[in-house]
Motif scaffolding. Structure first.
Motif, short mmCIF file in Angstrom:
data_model
loop_
_atom_site.label_atom_id
_atom_site.label_comp_id
_atom_site.label_asym_id
_atom_site.label_seq_id
_atom_site.Cartn_x
_atom_site.Cartn_y
_atom_site.Cartn_z
N SER A 25 0.82 -1.21 0.00
CA SER A 25 0.00 0.00 0.00
C SER A 25 0.85 1.26 0.00
O SER A 25 0.34 2.35 -0.24
CB SER A 25 -0.92 0.01 1.22
OG SER A 25 -0.18 0.04 2.43
N LEU A 26 2.16 1.12 0.25
CA LEU A 26 3.06 2.27 0.24
C LEU A 26 3.90 2.35 -1.03
O LEU A 26 4.77 3.22 -1.14
CB LEU A 26 4.02 2.20 1.44
CG LEU A 26 3.40 2.05 2.83
CD1 LEU A 26 4.49 1.97 3.88
CD2 LEU A 26 2.46 3.20 3.13
N THR A 27 3.66 1.44 -1.98
CA THR A 27 4.54 1.35 -3.14
C THR A 27 4.57 2.65 -3.94
O THR A 27 5.64 3.13 -4.33
CB THR A 27 4.09 0.20 -4.05
OG1 THR A 27 4.06 -1.01 -3.28
CG2 THR A 27 5.04 0.02 -5.21
N SER A 28 3.41 3.22 -4.20
CA SER A 28 3.36 4.44 -5.00
C SER A 28 4.08 5.59 -4.29
O SER A 28 4.81 6.37 -4.92
CB SER A 28 1.91 4.81 -5.30
OG SER A 28 1.18 4.97 -4.08
N HIS A 29 3.91 5.69 -2.99
CA HIS A 29 4.59 6.76 -2.24
C HIS A 29 6.10 6.55 -2.23
O HIS A 29 6.87 7.50 -2.42
CB HIS A 29 4.05 6.80 -0.81
CG HIS A 29 4.73 7.82 0.06
ND1 HIS A 29 4.49 9.17 -0.05
CD2 HIS A 29 5.67 7.68 1.03
CE1 HIS A 29 5.25 9.83 0.83
NE2 HIS A 29 5.96 8.93 1.49
N ILE A 30 6.53 5.32 -2.03
CA ILE A 30 7.97 5.03 -2.02
C ILE A 30 8.57 5.33 -3.38
O ILE A 30 9.69 5.87 -3.48
CB ILE A 30 8.21 3.56 -1.61
CG1 ILE A 30 7.81 3.35 -0.15
CG2 ILE A 30 9.65 3.16 -1.84
CD1 ILE A 30 7.87 1.91 0.30
N LEU A 31 7.85 5.00 -4.45
CA LEU A 31 8.35 5.27 -5.79
C LEU A 31 8.56 6.76 -6.02
O LEU A 31 9.55 7.19 -6.62
CB LEU A 31 7.39 4.69 -6.82
CG LEU A 31 7.87 4.65 -8.28
CD1 LEU A 31 9.12 3.82 -8.40
CD2 LEU A 31 6.77 4.11 -9.17
N ALA A 32 7.63 7.57 -5.54
CA ALA A 32 7.77 9.02 -5.68
C ALA A 32 8.94 9.55 -4.87
O ALA A 32 9.71 10.40 -5.33
CB ALA A 32 6.47 9.70 -5.25
N VAL A 33 9.12 9.02 -3.65
CA VAL A 33 10.24 9.47 -2.81
C VAL A 33 11.58 9.09 -3.44
O VAL A 33 12.54 9.87 -3.45
CB VAL A 33 10.12 8.86 -1.40
CG1 VAL A 33 11.37 9.14 -0.58
CG2 VAL A 33 8.90 9.43 -0.70
N VAL A 34 11.66 7.88 -4.02
CA VAL A 34 12.89 7.44 -4.66
C VAL A 34 13.22 8.33 -5.85
O VAL A 34 14.39 8.69 -6.09
CB VAL A 34 12.76 5.97 -5.08
CG1 VAL A 34 13.87 5.57 -6.03
CG2 VAL A 34 12.78 5.07 -3.86
N THR A 35 12.22 8.71 -6.63
CA THR A 35 12.44 9.58 -7.78
C THR A 35 13.00 10.93 -7.35
O THR A 35 13.88 11.50 -8.02
CB THR A 35 11.14 9.77 -8.56
OG1 THR A 35 10.58 8.49 -8.87
CG2 THR A 35 11.39 10.52 -9.85
N LEU A 36 12.53 11.43 -6.21
CA LEU A 36 13.04 12.71 -5.72
C LEU A 36 14.43 12.57 -5.08
O LEU A 36 15.16 13.55 -4.96
CB LEU A 36 12.07 13.30 -4.69
CG LEU A 36 10.72 13.79 -5.25
CD1 LEU A 36 9.78 14.17 -4.12
CD2 LEU A 36 10.94 14.98 -6.17
N ALA A 37 14.80 11.34 -4.68
CA ALA A 37 16.12 11.13 -4.08
C ALA A 37 17.22 10.98 -5.11
O ALA A 37 18.40 11.19 -4.80
CB ALA A 37 16.09 9.89 -3.18
N LEU A 38 16.88 10.61 -6.33
CA LEU A 38 17.89 10.41 -7.37
C LEU A 38 18.72 11.66 -7.66
O LEU A 38 19.95 11.57 -7.76
CB LEU A 38 17.22 9.90 -8.65
CG LEU A 38 17.01 8.39 -8.72
CD1 LEU A 38 16.05 8.04 -9.85
CD2 LEU A 38 18.33 7.67 -8.93
N PRO A 39 18.12 12.84 -7.81
CA PRO A 39 18.97 14.02 -8.07
C PRO A 39 19.93 14.33 -6.93
O PRO A 39 21.02 14.87 -7.17
CB PRO A 39 17.95 15.15 -8.28
CG PRO A 39 16.69 14.67 -7.69
CD PRO A 39 16.69 13.19 -7.86
N THR A 40 19.55 13.99 -5.69
CA THR A 40 20.46 14.21 -4.57
C THR A 40 21.72 13.36 -4.72
O THR A 40 22.84 13.82 -4.46
CB THR A 40 19.76 13.89 -3.25
OG1 THR A 40 18.57 14.68 -3.14
CG2 THR A 40 20.66 14.18 -2.06
N MET A 41 21.54 12.11 -5.16
CA MET A 41 22.68 11.24 -5.38
C MET A 41 23.57 11.76 -6.51
O MET A 41 24.80 11.73 -6.41
CB MET A 41 22.18 9.83 -5.72
CG MET A 41 21.36 9.18 -4.63
SD MET A 41 22.36 8.78 -3.20
CE MET A 41 21.13 8.06 -2.12
#
Length: 391
Positions: A304-320
Motif C-alpha cells: 500500500s506504500l509502493t506508489s509513495h515510495i516510488l515518488a520518494v525514490v524519484t526525488l532522491a535520485l537528483p540528490t545522489m
C-alpha cells in the motif's frame, strides 16, 4: 354488528425513476485499480511527462554511449587543444556553383597572437568535413562485450575531425566525453538509490511495525546519522580511498558513500506510514486470518506504500547525482580515467578555462541541471499522482 366493507385501494404510483447513465470512461475509471488511477493522474501533468521522457533519453544515452559517441573519450589530439565547438551546415556549394545537400562542419585554422603568443582557432570555410549517420569510426566494445566500429554520427572519413561541443585542454572530444560521463553519473545515482531504498524500507518497516525498543534503537541511529555534517563526512570518507585502487573499485566505494546517508528520510516516512496502517481493519483481518509478521509487512502493509515510495525514490535520485558531482568536482571522488559529469567540471574549474573555453563548463553543468530538474519534476508529478486525495 355492522358490516365493514374493505375497499382495495390502488397503490400509489410515484414518478418513474430512471437509472443514471454513466459513460464507459467513468465506469472504467470507477473499476480501475490503484496503478491505473495513478497513471491517469500522472498523464495530466504534462511537465512531469516531458521530464520522464528526458530521463529515459538520458539513460538510453548512457546505455548506448559507445555507439552514440562520435569518438573515444580518451583520444587526445594536442594540436586541437581547447578548440571551440563546430556548427553543422547542411548545404554545400561545389566548384560549379551548384548547391547540394551535404551535412558537414567547417575545419579549423590556427593563428597565434604575436603579443600574447596565445593560439586561437578560426573557422576555415575552405575546409569542409562531410559527416553522416551510421559511419565507421574508432573501434570499441559495446558494454565491454560486442566489438564494433559503427557510430551513430561522425565524419565520413575517420581521419577527419568533428568537435560539435569543442575539445578540452588535451584535445579530447567533449561530446564523446559527455556521453560517456552520462553513463557513470546516471548509474551511480540509480545504484545509490537502490541501496538507500533497501536500507530505508527495511529499517523503516521494522521500526514502525514493532515499535518499542526496536523503534528506539533505529530512530537513535537515524538521529546520529542525520546530525553528522554531510559534506565534511563525505570529504573524509572519500579521502580515505587508497590511490592504488582501480577506477571500478573507486566507483563502487563512492556509490556506497553517497548512499550511506540517503536512507534516513525514507526510513522515517515508511515508519510513519506503518504506524498509521498497522492498526487498520485490513491488517487486523489479516492477522486474525493467521498471517505471520513477515506476510503482514511484505504482503499487506508495504504494497500500500509502493506508489509513495516510488515518488520518494524519484526525488532522491537528483540528490545522489549532485553528491557524486560535488565529490568529483572537489577532486576526492571519481578520477581519471573514469569520466563523469563531476570529473568534467573538475577539469574546467580554473579561471583560464572559464575565460578561454567556457564550453568546458557550460555543457557538463547543463547536463547536471537538466538531469536534476527532470528528476524533480518527475518526482513531483509522481507524488501528486500517488496522493489519493489529489483530484
Amino acid at each position: 354488528m355492522a358490516a365493514h366493507t374493505f375497499i382495495d385501494a390502488a397503490p400509489e404510483t410515484g414518478p418513474a425513476v430512471t437509472p443514471l447513465k454513466t459513460s464507459g470512461k467513468a465506469q472504467s475509471i470507477a473499476a480501475a485499480g490503484q496503478w491505473t488511477l495513478i497513471w491517469q493522474r500522472f498523464k495530466r501533468n504534462k511537465v512531469a511527462v516531458v521530464a520522464g521522457w528526458i530521463i529515459i533519453a538520458l539513460y538510453l544515452i548512457g546505455i548506448f554511449a559507445e555507439f552514440l559517441a562520435p569518438g573515444l573519450p580518451d583520444t587526445a589530439r594536442p594540436q586541437f587543444t581547447n578548440a571551440p565547438p563546430q556548427s553543422i551546415a547542411f548545404f554545400v556549394t561545389d566548384e560549379n556553383g551548384q548547391t547540394r545537400f551535404q551535412p558537414h562542419v567547417k575545419g579549423y585554422t590556427q593563428s597565434v597572437d604575436p603579443a600574447s603568443l596565445r593560439r586561437t582557432f578560426v573557422v576555415d570555410d575552405t575546409q569542409v568535413v562531410p559527416i553522416g549517420f551510421f559511419v565507421e569510426g574508432p573501434a570499441y566494445r559495446l558494454w565491454g562485450l560486442i566489438p564494433s566500429t559503427l557510430h551513430l554520427v561522425g565524419p565520413l572519413d575517420p581521419t577527419d575531425t568533428m568537435y560539435l561541443l569543442g575539445t578540452d585542454r588535451l584535445g579530447r572530444d567533449l561530446l564523446s566525453r559527455l556521453i560517456h560521463a552520462t553513463r557513470i553519473s546516471m548509474s551511480i545515482g540509480l545504484v545509490g538509490v537502490v541501496i538507500s531504498l533497501c536500507l530505508g524500507v527495511t529499517l523503516g518497516s521494522l521500526s514502525g511495525f514493532y515499535g518499542g525498543w526496536v523503534d528506539l534503537v533505529i530512530q537513535r541511529i537515524i538521529e546520529v546519522i542525520s546530525s553528522m555534517p554531510t559534506i565534511p563526512l563525505w570529504l573524509g570518507l572519500a579521502a580515505a580511498i587508497p590511490i592504488t585502487w582501480s577506477p571500478l573499485q573507486v566507483y563502487f566505494v563512492i556509490t556506497l558513500i553517497v548512499s550511506l546517508f540517503g536512507w534516513t528520510g525514507l526510513a522515517r516516512e515508511v515508519r510513519g506510514r506503518f504506524y498509521a496502517l498497522r492498526g487498520e481493519d485490513f491488517v487486523t483481518a489479516a492477522r486474525l486470518d493467521g498471517s505471520g509478521e513477515r506476510r503482514l509487512i511484505f504482503r499487506h502493509i508495504l504494497p500500500s506504500l509502493t506508489s509513495h515510495i516510488l515518488a520518494v525514490v524519484t526525488l532522491a535520485l537528483p540528490t545522489m547525482i549532485v553528491a557524486e558531482t560535488a565529490l568529483s568536482f572537489l577532486g576526492i571522488g571519481l578520477k581519471a580515467p573514469v569520466v563523469s559529469w563531476g570529473v568534467l567540471l573538475q577539469d574546467a574549474q580554473n579561471v583560464r578555462t572559464i575565460a578561454g573555453a567556457p564550453w568546458l563548463l557550460i555543457w557538463p553543468a547543463g547536463a547536471v541541471v537538466l538531469a536534476v530538474l527532470s528528476f524533480n519534476f518527475l518526482g513531483d508529478g509522481m507524488r501528486d499522482a500517488a496522493d489519493p486525495y489529489e483530484g
